[in-house]
Motif scaffolding. Structure first.
Motif, PDB file in Angstrom:
ATOM      1  N   ASN A   1     -19.197  20.326  24.982  1.00 55.21           N
ATOM      2  CA  ASN A   1     -18.651  20.329  23.622  1.00 55.21           C
ATOM      3  C   ASN A   1     -19.554  21.067  22.639  1.00 55.21           C
ATOM      4  O   ASN A   1     -19.265  21.139  21.460  1.00 55.21           O
ATOM      5  CB  ASN A   1     -18.336  18.910  23.137  1.00 55.21           C
ATOM      6  CG  ASN A   1     -19.513  17.994  23.267  1.00 55.21           C
ATOM      7  OD1 ASN A   1     -20.618  18.477  23.577  1.00 55.21           O
ATOM      8  ND2 ASN A   1     -19.313  16.718  23.045  1.00 55.21           N
ATOM      9  N   GLU A   2     -20.640  21.637  23.178  1.00 57.70           N
ATOM     10  CA  GLU A   2     -21.445  22.480  22.300  1.00 57.70           C
ATOM     11  C   GLU A   2     -21.160  23.960  22.508  1.00 57.70           C
ATOM     12  O   GLU A   2     -21.871  24.824  21.999  1.00 57.70           O
ATOM     13  CB  GLU A   2     -22.930  22.204  22.541  1.00 57.70           C
ATOM     14  CG  GLU A   2     -23.355  20.926  21.842  1.00 57.70           C
ATOM     15  CD  GLU A   2     -24.782  20.565  22.134  1.00 57.70           C
ATOM     16  OE1 GLU A   2     -25.524  21.429  22.604  1.00 57.70           O
ATOM     17  OE2 GLU A   2     -25.127  19.400  21.891  1.00 57.70           O
TER      18      GLU A   2
ATOM     19  N   TYR B   1     -13.392  23.174  20.876  1.00 49.50           N
ATOM     20  CA  TYR B   1     -14.609  23.016  20.081  1.00 49.50           C
ATOM     21  C   TYR B   1     -15.133  24.308  19.473  1.00 49.50           C
ATOM     22  O   TYR B   1     -15.916  24.284  18.548  1.00 49.50           O
ATOM     23  CB  TYR B   1     -15.720  22.383  20.925  1.00 49.50           C
ATOM     24  CG  TYR B   1     -15.384  20.985  21.347  1.00 49.50           C
ATOM     25  CD1 TYR B   1     -15.374  19.954  20.417  1.00 49.50           C
ATOM     26  CD2 TYR B   1     -15.043  20.692  22.661  1.00 49.50           C
ATOM     27  CE1 TYR B   1     -15.037  18.677  20.794  1.00 49.50           C
ATOM     28  CE2 TYR B   1     -14.710  19.419  23.044  1.00 49.50           C
ATOM     29  CZ  TYR B   1     -14.708  18.403  22.106  1.00 49.50           C
ATOM     30  OH  TYR B   1     -14.367  17.138  22.467  1.00 49.50           O
TER      31      TYR B   1
ATOM     32  N   ARG C   1     -11.793  19.233  13.742  1.00 48.90           N
ATOM     33  CA  ARG C   1     -12.579  19.986  12.760  1.00 48.90           C
ATOM     34  C   ARG C   1     -12.680  21.439  13.181  1.00 48.90           C
ATOM     35  O   ARG C   1     -12.593  22.338  12.363  1.00 48.90           O
ATOM     36  CB  ARG C   1     -13.974  19.389  12.627  1.00 48.90           C
ATOM     37  CG  ARG C   1     -13.990  18.144  11.785  1.00 48.90           C
ATOM     38  CD  ARG C   1     -15.391  17.854  11.272  1.00 48.90           C
ATOM     39  NE  ARG C   1     -15.357  16.651  10.446  1.00 48.90           N
ATOM     40  CZ  ARG C   1     -15.962  15.516  10.783  1.00 48.90           C
ATOM     41  NH1 ARG C   1     -16.656  15.434  11.902  1.00 48.90           N
ATOM     42  NH2 ARG C   1     -15.889  14.468   9.992  1.00 48.90           N
ATOM     43  N   SER C   2     -12.894  21.649  14.463  1.00 47.59           N
ATOM     44  CA  SER C   2     -13.051  23.031  14.902  1.00 47.59           C
ATOM     45  C   SER C   2     -11.721  23.770  14.849  1.00 47.59           C
ATOM     46  O   SER C   2     -11.687  24.990  14.867  1.00 47.59           O
ATOM     47  CB  SER C   2     -13.651  23.102  16.302  1.00 47.59           C
ATOM     48  OG  SER C   2     -12.665  22.880  17.259  1.00 47.59           O
TER      49      SER C   2
ATOM     50  N   HIS D   1     -13.796  10.081  18.589  1.00 47.22           N
ATOM     51  CA  HIS D   1     -14.858  10.880  17.995  1.00 47.22           C
ATOM     52  C   HIS D   1     -14.720  12.340  18.394  1.00 47.22           C
ATOM     53  O   HIS D   1     -14.757  13.236  17.561  1.00 47.22           O
ATOM     54  CB  HIS D   1     -16.203  10.355  18.495  1.00 47.22           C
ATOM     55  CG  HIS D   1     -17.135  10.050  17.403  1.00 47.22           C
ATOM     56  ND1 HIS D   1     -17.203   8.821  16.796  1.00 47.22           N
ATOM     57  CD2 HIS D   1     -18.036  10.828  16.766  1.00 47.22           C
ATOM     58  CE1 HIS D   1     -18.095   8.845  15.858  1.00 47.22           C
ATOM     59  NE2 HIS D   1     -18.616  10.052  15.815  1.00 47.22           N
ATOM     60  N   ASP D   2     -14.553  12.539  19.704  1.00 49.45           N
ATOM     61  CA  ASP D   2     -14.402  13.906  20.219  1.00 49.45           C
ATOM     62  C   ASP D   2     -13.160  14.554  19.633  1.00 49.45           C
ATOM     63  O   ASP D   2     -13.173  15.735  19.279  1.00 49.45           O
ATOM     64  CB  ASP D   2     -14.295  13.887  21.743  1.00 49.45           C
ATOM     65  CG  ASP D   2     -15.634  13.617  22.388  1.00 49.45           C
ATOM     66  OD1 ASP D   2     -16.645  13.687  21.650  1.00 49.45           O
ATOM     67  OD2 ASP D   2     -15.681  13.332  23.594  1.00 49.45           O
TER      68      ASP D   2
ATOM     69  N   SER E   1     -13.859  15.724  16.166  1.00 50.39           N
ATOM     70  CA  SER E   1     -14.701  16.921  16.072  1.00 50.39           C
ATOM     71  C   SER E   1     -13.934  18.147  16.551  1.00 50.39           C
ATOM     72  O   SER E   1     -14.125  19.249  16.037  1.00 50.39           O
ATOM     73  CB  SER E   1     -16.012  16.731  16.826  1.00 50.39           C
ATOM     74  OG  SER E   1     -15.776  16.691  18.194  1.00 50.39           O
ATOM     75  N   SER E   2     -13.036  17.967  17.517  1.00 46.70           N
ATOM     76  CA  SER E   2     -12.266  19.141  17.929  1.00 46.70           C
ATOM     77  C   SER E   2     -11.254  19.507  16.854  1.00 46.70           C
ATOM     78  O   SER E   2     -10.956  20.673  16.626  1.00 46.70           O
ATOM     79  CB  SER E   2     -11.579  18.895  19.270  1.00 46.70           C
ATOM     80  OG  SER E   2     -10.529  17.994  19.110  1.00 46.70           O
TER      81      SER E   2
ATOM     82  N   THR F   1     -15.931  11.973   6.142  1.00 48.01           N
ATOM     83  CA  THR F   1     -16.334  10.768   6.857  1.00 48.01           C
ATOM     84  C   THR F   1     -15.368   9.628   6.565  1.00 48.01           C
ATOM     85  O   THR F   1     -14.984   8.890   7.464  1.00 48.01           O
ATOM     86  CB  THR F   1     -17.737  10.344   6.411  1.00 48.01           C
ATOM     87  OG1 THR F   1     -18.506  11.518   6.247  1.00 48.01           O
ATOM     88  CG2 THR F   1     -18.381   9.457   7.439  1.00 48.01           C
TER      89      THR F   1
ATOM     90  N   SER G   1     -12.372   9.869   8.609  1.00 53.67           N
ATOM     91  CA  SER G   1     -12.490   9.493  10.022  1.00 53.67           C
ATOM     92  C   SER G   1     -12.603   7.973  10.159  1.00 53.67           C
ATOM     93  O   SER G   1     -12.114   7.405  11.123  1.00 53.67           O
ATOM     94  CB  SER G   1     -13.651  10.226  10.703  1.00 53.67           C
ATOM     95  OG  SER G   1     -14.784  10.235   9.918  1.00 53.67           O
TER      96      SER G   1
END
Lengths: 442, 316
Positions: A119-120, A187, A13-14, A6-7, A10-11, A21, A24
């Motif tokens: 991660n924010e 991130y 994506r950044s 998951h992480d 999302s990384s 979706t 993934s």
């Protein structure tokens, strides 16, 4: 492991890889199928599910390497063994450092990371803040107190202990900082990139730093693609059209009115035929650079362009674009190397006259003539009559001026005189302006 | 996907072996992607320069799986009537003519127009049933009861509308025909799409596929390919010619020599009874793998040094 994936997504994506979706979900299923034992196989499977272009694959590789690099607390090669003989009850962090139990340290760090929600992280300025948060959650205050107490004890053993603890503290700080830095790289890219893009789109082109050019090229390419897409959709509506009842009836009279041969109403859209006349003197150079970049990045099938550049005299530059890749060609025009152009004082009058003499035939009723320049003619003859002639022959004349409207007509600017002969005259000094100008062409 | 030769796709290694048995060398990268795609029942979008064996990959996959290969060649203007299905208009017309008398019988007993139409309505869809449906590749692939390998070749050449048709077929393995309804795949086909990247494909299409990029092979792999395809070529010549081709790919030329052209060259050298590469032989056979006069010019300039490099690399 699911959380890790998951992480990772999302990384990714950044990093600028767009992942839906469903993709993934595919990635999860693929990882489940191949397992986590073989790194190469896992990488290939994830890449197949997530990265869909060559560019994305590159980003994927970079991100994958970065993401799966940090998995253990780096060994500190200290040979000193910290002594645990002390009168004071020490804090848990101090104990961990003394006993050098990496596993415990790692666990404590991970817990702190979770708590601090690194991660924010959004901006590089937050690195210090997050480092501090993690450290304080790990109990750095207790460690500091212990170091202070050892110092105060003031025996040779305790002083040494304090020095070594201080060293261990520094290393810990470095590690945590390194960790936060990595989190930031993973991130925080997307928001920063977005912000830069928005900023660059509206920044004055003349004031850009050279270092931003690469980013600008990316934005220009994106714009070109968007414009191409919109236009190709318009072309399509031309192909479809509605049933032309009258034409169909007339055509099928011969078949007793049975509609064999069906005729469609067609909306014809011409391929824009553009002639660009650019002033390449220093005052407008950057705007010209990006304008030409944008025009030539557009699909050749969509826009037909001939370009002319002038400073003291005017020459045709179309061939340069045929021979070199766009980026290189634009750079070439800028310096004028290998071209027959005099980079003296700008002379709009002469440029228009020469254009009329040599290339006026190229201007037809379908041609849009775009003139890019600040109209600063060094007090020479503006030759408005020639411009008027060009306008009469062409579909329209568009003047894009990098100066803002308030300066038009001041000093040696002849803009006010040229204005009556332009169908559209616009201020144009940011990428957004350029995009709008091209959009109105198509 | 239930097929006879299923066990080949049970692991990455067995895929590599299975393909090798049908004379196709696939790298671990390719094999892994195929493994995932097959087991997740996902289409594979294969990209890469021309002539690296994208189309061949699908053909060999069909051979490995002992499945029929159904191929759809895309081009500009390809529409659903050529790709998915079409009505057999001729048959429909013929049947209406033949059955004219029958129609009379049907409406015989009726008194009014409304009644006769009502009577006809009972046989409403008879002319729009499976019997009058001409399946085109996409529909055909879905109808194969034993499964199939569907190759959608050069999908980048097709129009945007066609990509939209593909979406339904690829994500749900079904096709909607307004007159009949939705036709589901009896057995999901293994789908390959190839693209030469002449046009950017839509995100929606990419999202539904796994992505596989096949680059030009490295020297070791290319040697293996030559060995399996042209086994008669001696070890030394094989090394030399592959080394030469690899050098050519580094030059700035219009069209890179593809793998199939390397194979052709190997065959030509075999016919010419060449034992090893030398400048003269290379010069005379350049046109086998170079298709532009300018490219030949570029290569000729560097010919002596490239040949000697290749000979050196290949071992005397």
């Amino acid at each position: 492991m699911e959380q890790v994936l998951h992480d990772f997504i999302s990384s990714l994506r950044s990093f600028g890889v767009r992942i839906s979706t469903s993709e993934s979900i595919d990635a999860f299923r693929a990882a489940e199928l191949v397992g986590y034992e073989d790194r190469e196989i896992l990488k290939t499977s994830l890449s197949a599910a997530l990265a869909k272009t060559a560019v994305e694959e590159e980003k994927f590789n970079e991100c994958f390497a970065l993401f799966f690099s940090f998995n253990s607390f780096p060994d500190n090669e200290t040979e000193h063994i910290l002594r645990a003989d002390s009168q004071h009850p020490v804090s848990p962090l101090t104990r961990m450092l003394i006993s050098q139990s990496h596993a415990e340290l790692m666990a404590s760090l991970m817990e702190a990371v979770e708590e601090a929600q690194t991660n924010e992280i959004k901006f590089f300025t937050q690195k210090g803040l997050y480092t501090h948060r993690i450290l304080s959650h790990m109990g750095i205050d207790g460690l500091d107190r212990d170091i202070r107490l050892f110092r105060q004890e003031n025996t040779p053993g305790s002083i040494q202990q304090a020095v070594q603890l201080q060293e261990a503290r520094d290393r810990l700080f470095e590690n945590v900082r390194g960790f936060v830095e990595r989190e930031h790289d993973l991130y925080a890219r997307a928001p920063t990139e977005d912000m830069m893009e928005r900023y660059l789109k509206n920044a004055k082109l003349g004031e850009l730093e050279k270092s931003d050019y690469d980013r600008m090229y990316v934005i220009v390419r994106k714009m070109a693609k968007r414009l191409s897409d919109i236009y190709s959709r318009r072309m399509r509506s031309f192909r479809r059209g509605h049933l032309d009842a009258r034409k169909t009836l007339r055509k099928n009279m011969a078949y007793e009115g049975i509609p064999f041969d069906i005729k469609w109403k067609k909306k014809k859209i011409d391929r824009p035929d553009v002639i660009v006349i650019c002033d390449v003197s220093r005052s407008v150079a950057t705007v010209v650079r990006f304008f030409l970049l944008l025009v030539y990045s557009l699909n050749k099938a969509i826009i037909k362009t001939r370009s002319f550049i002038f400073c003291s005299n005017i020459i045709e530059a179309s061939s340069v674009f045929d021979d070199y890749p766009v980026q290189e060609a634009v750079a070439k025009l800028q310096t004028g190397t290998g071209l027959d152009i005099e980079l003296g004082s700008t002379d709009y009058g002469r440029a228009f006259l020469d254009f009329r003499k040599n290339w006026l035939d190229a201007v037809t009723r379908k041609t849009s003539v775009i003139i890019l320049g600040d109209a600063r003619n060094n007090y020479g003859d503006p030759q408005t009559a020639t411009l008027s002639l060009i306008r009469k022959r062409s579909k329209r004349v568009i003047w894009l001026n990098p100066e803002s409207r308030a300066f038009w007509g001041t000093g040696d600017s002849e803009m006010k005189k040229y204005l009556p002969y332009c169908n559209i005259a616009r201020e144009c000094n940011t990428l957004s302006h350029l995009e709008r100008a091209i959009d109105s062409l198509l | 996907m239930k097929v006879l030769n299923d066990q080949v796709f049970s692991s990455v290694e067995s895929i590599q072996q299975g393909f090798k048995d049908v004379e196709y060398i696939c790298s671990k990268h390719i094999a892994t992607t195929l493994y995932v795609a097959y087991n997740l029942e996902k289409p594979v979008l294969v990209e890469g320069p021309a002539g690296v064996g994208k189309t061949d990959l699908a053909q060999r996959a069909a051979a490995v799986l002992h499945l029929p290969l159904i191929r759809l060649q895309c081009y500009e203007g390809l529409d659903e009537s050529k790709a998915i299905y079409e009505w057999k208009y001729g048959k429909q017309l013929l049947y209406t003519q033949i059955l004219k008398d029958k129609l009379k019988d049907i409406i015989k007993g009726t008194n009014s127009l409304a009644e006769s139409i009502k009577a006809l309505h009972k046989y409403d869809d008879i002319f729009f049933s499976y019997e009058f449906l001409e399946p085109r590749p996409l529909l055909m692939a879905l109808q194969q009861s034993g499964g199939a390998v569907l190759l959608i070749d050069e999908v980048d050449k097709a129009d945007e509308e066609f990509e939209a048709f593909l979406l339904e077929a690829l994500s749900d393995f079904q096709v909607s025909i307004p007159e009949i309804g939705t036709i589901q795949a009896e057995c999901k086909p293994f789908v390959f799409l190839t693209s030469n990247n002449t046009k950017e494909l839509s995100d929606a299409l990419k999202r539904r596929c796994l992505h596989l990029f096949i680059p030009f092979p490295n020297a070791k792999m290319e040697r293996e390919i030559i060995q399996i395809r042209v086994p008669e070529v001696s070890e030394r010549l094989r090394r030399q010619l592959v080394a030469f081709i690899q050098q050519v790919r580094k030059l700035d030329i219009k069209k890179m020599p593809s793998i199939s052209e390397t194979i052709d060259w190997a065959r030509v050298l075999l016919v010419l009874n060449a034992e090893k590469l030398d400048v003269e032989t290379v010069k005379e056979t350049l046109h086998v793998f170079l298709k532009f006069q300018e490219d030949i010019g570029v290569v000729k300039e560097h010919l002596p040094e490239m040949t000697s490099n290749a000979v050196k690399e290949g071992g005397e």
